[in-house]
Every structure is written in structure tokens, then in C-alpha cells.
Design a protein around this motif. Structure first.
Motif, PDB file in Angstrom:
ATOM      1  N   GLY A 118       0.824  -1.198   0.000  1.00  0.00           N
ATOM      2  CA  GLY A 118       0.000   0.000   0.000  1.00  0.00           C
ATOM      3  C   GLY A 118       0.858   1.248   0.000  1.00  0.00           C
ATOM      4  N   ARG A 119       0.287   2.371  -0.424  1.00  0.00           N
ATOM      5  CA  ARG A 119       1.053   3.609  -0.563  1.00  0.00           C
ATOM      6  C   ARG A 119       1.663   4.087   0.751  1.00  0.00           C
ATOM      7  N   ASP A 120       1.063   3.707   1.867  1.00  0.00           N
ATOM      8  CA  ASP A 120       1.555   4.183   3.157  1.00  0.00           C
ATOM      9  C   ASP A 120       2.445   3.159   3.867  1.00  0.00           C
ATOM     10  N   PHE A 121       2.834   2.094   3.172  1.00  0.00           N
ATOM     11  CA  PHE A 121       3.612   1.019   3.795  1.00  0.00           C
ATOM     12  C   PHE A 121       4.917   1.539   4.388  1.00  0.00           C
ATOM     13  N   VAL A 122       5.743   2.181   3.585  1.00  0.00           N
ATOM     14  CA  VAL A 122       7.047   2.666   4.060  1.00  0.00           C
ATOM     15  C   VAL A 122       6.852   3.720   5.145  1.00  0.00           C
ATOM     16  N   ARG A 123       5.923   4.635   4.938  1.00  0.00           N
ATOM     17  CA  ARG A 123       5.699   5.699   5.927  1.00  0.00           C
ATOM     18  C   ARG A 123       5.320   5.119   7.284  1.00  0.00           C
ATOM     19  N   ASN A 124       4.430   4.132   7.285  1.00  0.00           N
ATOM     20  CA  ASN A 124       4.001   3.525   8.551  1.00  0.00           C
ATOM     21  C   ASN A 124       5.149   2.802   9.246  1.00  0.00           C
ATOM     22  N   CYS A 125       5.934   2.063   8.479  1.00  0.00           N
ATOM     23  CA  CYS A 125       7.067   1.333   9.067  1.00  0.00           C
ATOM     24  C   CYS A 125       8.119   2.289   9.607  1.00  0.00           C
ATOM     25  N   VAL A 126       8.442   3.307   8.826  1.00  0.00           N
ATOM     26  CA  VAL A 126       9.482   4.261   9.225  1.00  0.00           C
ATOM     27  C   VAL A 126       9.062   5.035  10.469  1.00  0.00           C
ATOM     28  N   SER A 127       7.781   5.392  10.560  1.00  0.00           N
ATOM     29  CA  SER A 127       7.333   6.203  11.701  1.00  0.00           C
ATOM     30  C   SER A 127       7.560   5.470  13.015  1.00  0.00           C
ATOM     31  N   ILE A 128       7.381   4.160  13.028  1.00  0.00           N
ATOM     32  CA  ILE A 128       7.608   3.373  14.252  1.00  0.00           C
ATOM     33  C   ILE A 128       9.064   3.461  14.673  1.00  0.00           C
ATOM     34  N   LEU A 129       9.967   3.329  13.708  1.00  0.00           N
ATOM     35  CA  LEU A 129      11.399   3.356  14.007  1.00  0.00           C
ATOM     36  C   LEU A 129      11.850   4.755  14.411  1.00  0.00           C
ATOM     37  N   VAL A 130      11.348   5.761  13.725  1.00  0.00           N
ATOM     38  CA  VAL A 130      11.736   7.143  14.030  1.00  0.00           C
ATOM     39  C   VAL A 130      11.239   7.558  15.416  1.00  0.00           C
ATOM     40  N   GLN A 131      10.063   7.080  15.790  1.00  0.00           N
ATOM     41  CA  GLN A 131       9.525   7.398  17.113  1.00  0.00           C
ATOM     42  C   GLN A 131      10.242   6.650  18.231  1.00  0.00           C
ATOM     43  N   GLY A 132      11.092   5.698  17.865  1.00  0.00           N
ATOM     44  CA  GLY A 132      11.836   4.947  18.864  1.00  0.00           C
ATOM     45  C   GLY A 132      11.030   3.864  19.547  1.00  0.00           C
ATOM     46  N   LYS A 133       9.923   3.436  18.933  1.00  0.00           N
ATOM     47  CA  LYS A 133       9.095   2.395  19.541  1.00  0.00           C
ATOM     48  C   LYS A 133       9.764   1.026  19.494  1.00  0.00           C
ATOM     49  N   ALA A 134      10.570   0.788  18.457  1.00  0.00           N
ATOM     50  CA  ALA A 134      11.158  -0.536  18.268  1.00  0.00           C
ATOM     51  C   ALA A 134      12.379  -0.432  17.372  1.00  0.00           C
ATOM     52  N   GLU A 135      13.127  -1.530  17.300  1.00  0.00           N
ATOM     53  CA  GLU A 135      14.284  -1.623  16.409  1.00  0.00           C
ATOM     54  C   GLU A 135      13.944  -2.421  15.149  1.00  0.00           C
ATOM     55  N   THR A 136      12.899  -3.222  15.235  1.00  0.00           N
ATOM     56  CA  THR A 136      12.447  -4.039  14.106  1.00  0.00           C
ATOM     57  C   THR A 136      10.944  -3.891  13.969  1.00  0.00           C
ATOM     58  N   VAL A 137      10.478  -3.742  12.728  1.00  0.00           N
ATOM     59  CA  VAL A 137       9.050  -3.655  12.453  1.00  0.00           C
ATOM     60  C   VAL A 137       8.636  -4.861  11.613  1.00  0.00           C
ATOM     61  N   VAL A 138       7.580  -5.539  12.045  1.00  0.00           N
ATOM     62  CA  VAL A 138       7.002  -6.634  11.274  1.00  0.00           C
ATOM     63  C   VAL A 138       5.570  -6.263  10.912  1.00  0.00           C
ATOM     64  N   VAL A 139       5.026  -6.938   9.893  1.00  0.00           N
ATOM     65  CA  VAL A 139       3.726  -6.522   9.366  1.00  0.00           C
ATOM     66  C   VAL A 139       2.815  -7.722   9.117  1.00  0.00           C
ATOM     67  N   PRO A 140       1.496  -7.494   9.103  1.00  0.00           N
ATOM     68  CA  PRO A 140       0.545  -8.558   8.761  1.00  0.00           C
ATOM     69  C   PRO A 140       0.573  -8.839   7.255  1.00  0.00           C
ATOM     70  N   MET A 141       0.191 -10.062   6.899  1.00  0.00           N
ATOM     71  CA  MET A 141       0.135 -10.472   5.499  1.00  0.00           C
ATOM     72  C   MET A 141      -1.294 -10.841   5.130  1.00  0.00           C
TER      73      MET A 141
END
Length: 330
Positions: A101-124
Motif C-alpha cells: 500500500g502507498r503508506d507502507f514505508v511511511r508507517n514502518c518508518v514512523s515506528i522506528l523514528v519514534q523509537g518504539k522498536a528496532e524491528t518492524v514486522v507486518v501482517p500479510m
């Protein structure tokens, strides 16, 4: 730089992906993330038109790069991208068998930039185009096929032990040595074990659902799950981790069925148990076909059985090989 990052490097490992590659790359080019994004296709020796397509795409956009992967496997491909001189302090792993989806990278990056986690995983969200592929998709989306894996369900965002890899802090990924390149499969779960042991956090980002296209032939599906089972066995034995119930269930079904089938030669009523298992697969498939109104889904039970048996065979073979090697004198 937008979103507080110095850039994103999207790594796409491929091997004979001529059918999916263009659509996948286009969905990555169409992201609404405003920061600097580079895409690198890492080819593991494709024998179809994948390499030709990748070179063509790189000529059409200065955001797309190409790297040869002599090691062929995905763990080596992602490590090559992470260790390259291509820019990006965030590493995104993208599967060529998927759309984003168009917001895939933005959503993943926002988690890392906010410092919530070091690794982001996603539903399939698994879908099929061809008949048997639709049956495989139905199996992988169901409790029967996936056993309730978090990234296969309509999950909520939260911390998890493991999931479908999507993004990392590149510095953190490299500090841990990247993926273990001795793993041909299950390298993601092995990395997550080391990451959590090092204090890393794994975040399931429910907003970044991807559309995944499974194997379309029973042979390739069986080989894939055989290798998944091999990787999981190595992972458990290496880290002495305890398997989850959903991972034990296919082993139990496969082993008890095998014992009962052999035992039926001496005690015929024992064949009832494997027949009961078969009935569950058939009834589940029939119910799913009625629900979806897709006749192709009738093969869902066959797909699920192939996944479970192949996974169990790979797991048992590798476990036996490792244990035998440990107890064989040098």
C-alpha cells in the motif's frame, strides 16, 4: 529530512520473479513517504527474465539499483544490501511476491523514528490469482493453515516475538551481524531471537498490511514448507527455544498419522485417526468454499496438508541430522 530519517533503503531479494517483479517495484515507487528512498533488487541467479526486468527498471529510474547475489539465498541478499554503500539509515525488506500500500514505508518508518522498536514486522493478506494459488491463500489465511500466527491474522499493533520482517534500524541490524547466512529459511525468526536477547524490540505494525501471493503449484509449496521446517528445527536447536503449540500441532498430526497408518497393518481400526484428520481437512475446505463461493477453495485442505506434512518432514529431518551429528564421534 522528512520524518526524521536520513533515508530509506528498500531491499528486494529475488529469484525467478518475472511474474511479480514489475508490479512489486511499482508499488514501492508509488509510496507516499516524502523522504529519500532507494530500491535495490538483489538477484540470486534467476534463470527467467527477472534479471532483464530488473536492469530495465534501473534504467528507467535513478532510485532503482541492481546487485548480483552469488549466495542465492535471501539472508545473503539482505546482508549484501545492508552492507552496501547505498544510502539509508533505515532498511526495509520487501518481498517480490507482494504488493505494498502507498503508506507502507511511511508507517514502518514512523515506528522506528519514534523509537518504539528496532524491528518492524507486518501482517500479510494472502491472495491468489490462479485456482490452486487461491486454495493455498485460503489455507494460509485460516487457523487450519497458519495455526494462529499473529502476522497472519487481523492483528492489532503491539510488541511481538516475531513476524513478517519489514523494516529495521540499519545500524542495529548491522551491529548484530545481520542475518545468519547459514540459514536458507527462517533467518528472520533467528534474527528476532538474537535481537530480543540484545534488548531489541519487535513491533507488529497492523497499519502496514501487505498483499502476498503464495506458491501456485503444490511442488513448490511443499519445497517451501519443507525448508521452513528445516529452518525452524535449526533455530530451536541452536537457541534451545521452546516451540509454540501451533508449531507442534502439525508434527503431532503427521507423526500420529504415520504411526497409525503403519499400525493398521497389525490393528486395522488404528486407521480411524488419520481418516479423522483427513475429514477435518475436507470439512474445513467445504465450509470455506461455501463461505467464499469459490470452487478453487475446495483444494484448501490439500494445500494445508501439503504445508503441514512438508514442514514436519523438514523439521524432523533436520532435527535428526543435528542430533546425530552431535552424538557422532569426530
Amino acid at each position: 529530512m522528512s520524518d526524521g530519517t536520513r533515508g530509506v533503503l528498500i531491499a528486494v531479494p529475488v529469484l525467478n520473479e518475472e511474474y511479480h517483479l514489475r508490479k512489486c517495484i511499482q508499488s514501492l515507487l508509488d509510496q507516499d513517504f516524502e523522504g529519500d528512498t532507494k530500491i535495490v533488487v538483489i538477484d540470486g541467479g534467476s534463470t527467467d527474465r527477472t534479471r532483464e526486468i530488473a536492469h530495465s527498471l534501473s534504467r528507467q529510474s535513478d532510485r532503482i539499483y541492481y546487485i548480483d547475489n552469488p549466495g542465492r539465498i535471501q539472508s545473503k541478499a539482505i546482508n549484501l544490501a545492508a552492507r552496501s554503500n547505498l544510502p539509508g539509515d533505515i532498511l526495509v525488506r520487501a518481498d517480490a511476491h507482494a504488493d505494498y500500500g502507498r503508506d507502507f514505508v511511511r508507517n514502518c518508518v514512523s515506528i522506528l523514528v519514534q523509537g518504539k522498536a528496532e524491528t518492524v514486522v507486518v501482517p500479510m493478506r494472502t491472495v491468489g490469482r490462479r485456482p490452486f494459488q487461491r486454495a493455498v491463500a485460503a489455507a494460509q489465511n485460516s487457523l487450519l493453515g497458519n495455526g494462529g500466527a499473529a502476522h497472519r491474522r487481523n492483528a492489532t499493533s503491539r510488541f511481538v516475538d516475531h513476524g513478517h520482517h519489514a523494516a529495521f534500524r540499519r545500524e542495529f541490524f548491522l551491529a548484530l551481524g545481520g542475518y545468519d547466512e547459514t540459514f536458507t529459511h527462517n533467518e528472520d525468526a533467528e534474527f528476532d531471537l538474537r535481537a530480543r536477547a540484545a534488548g531489541g524490540r519487535v513491533w507488529l505494525c497492523a497499519e502496514a498490511v501487505i498483499t502476498y501471493y503464495p506458491r501456485a503449484k503444490i511442488g513448490s509449496l511443499s519445497r517451501q514448507y519443507f525448508n521452513y521446517g528445516r529452518g525452524r528445527a535449526r533455530n530451536m536447536l541452536m537457541h534451545r527455544s521452546i516451540p509454540k503449540l501451533r508449531q507442534v500441532a502439525p508434527l503431532f498430526i503427521t507423526l500420529t498419522s504415520l504411526v497409525c497408518i503403519v499400525g493398521a497393518l497389525l490393528y486395522p481400526p488404528s486407521i480411524v485417526l488419520p481418516l479423522a484428520y483427513g475429514a477435518v481437512y475436507c470439512l474445513w475446505s467445504f465450509a470455506a468454499t461455501l463461505r467464499t463461493r469459490d470452487p478453487a477453495v475446495l483444494a484448501m485442505g490439500v494445500a494445508a496438508a501439503a504445508m503441514h506434512i512438508s514442514w514436519s518432514a523438514g523439521f524432523l529431518k533436520t532435527a535428526a541430522d543435528v542430533l546425530l551429528a552431535r552424538h557422532t564421534p569426530a
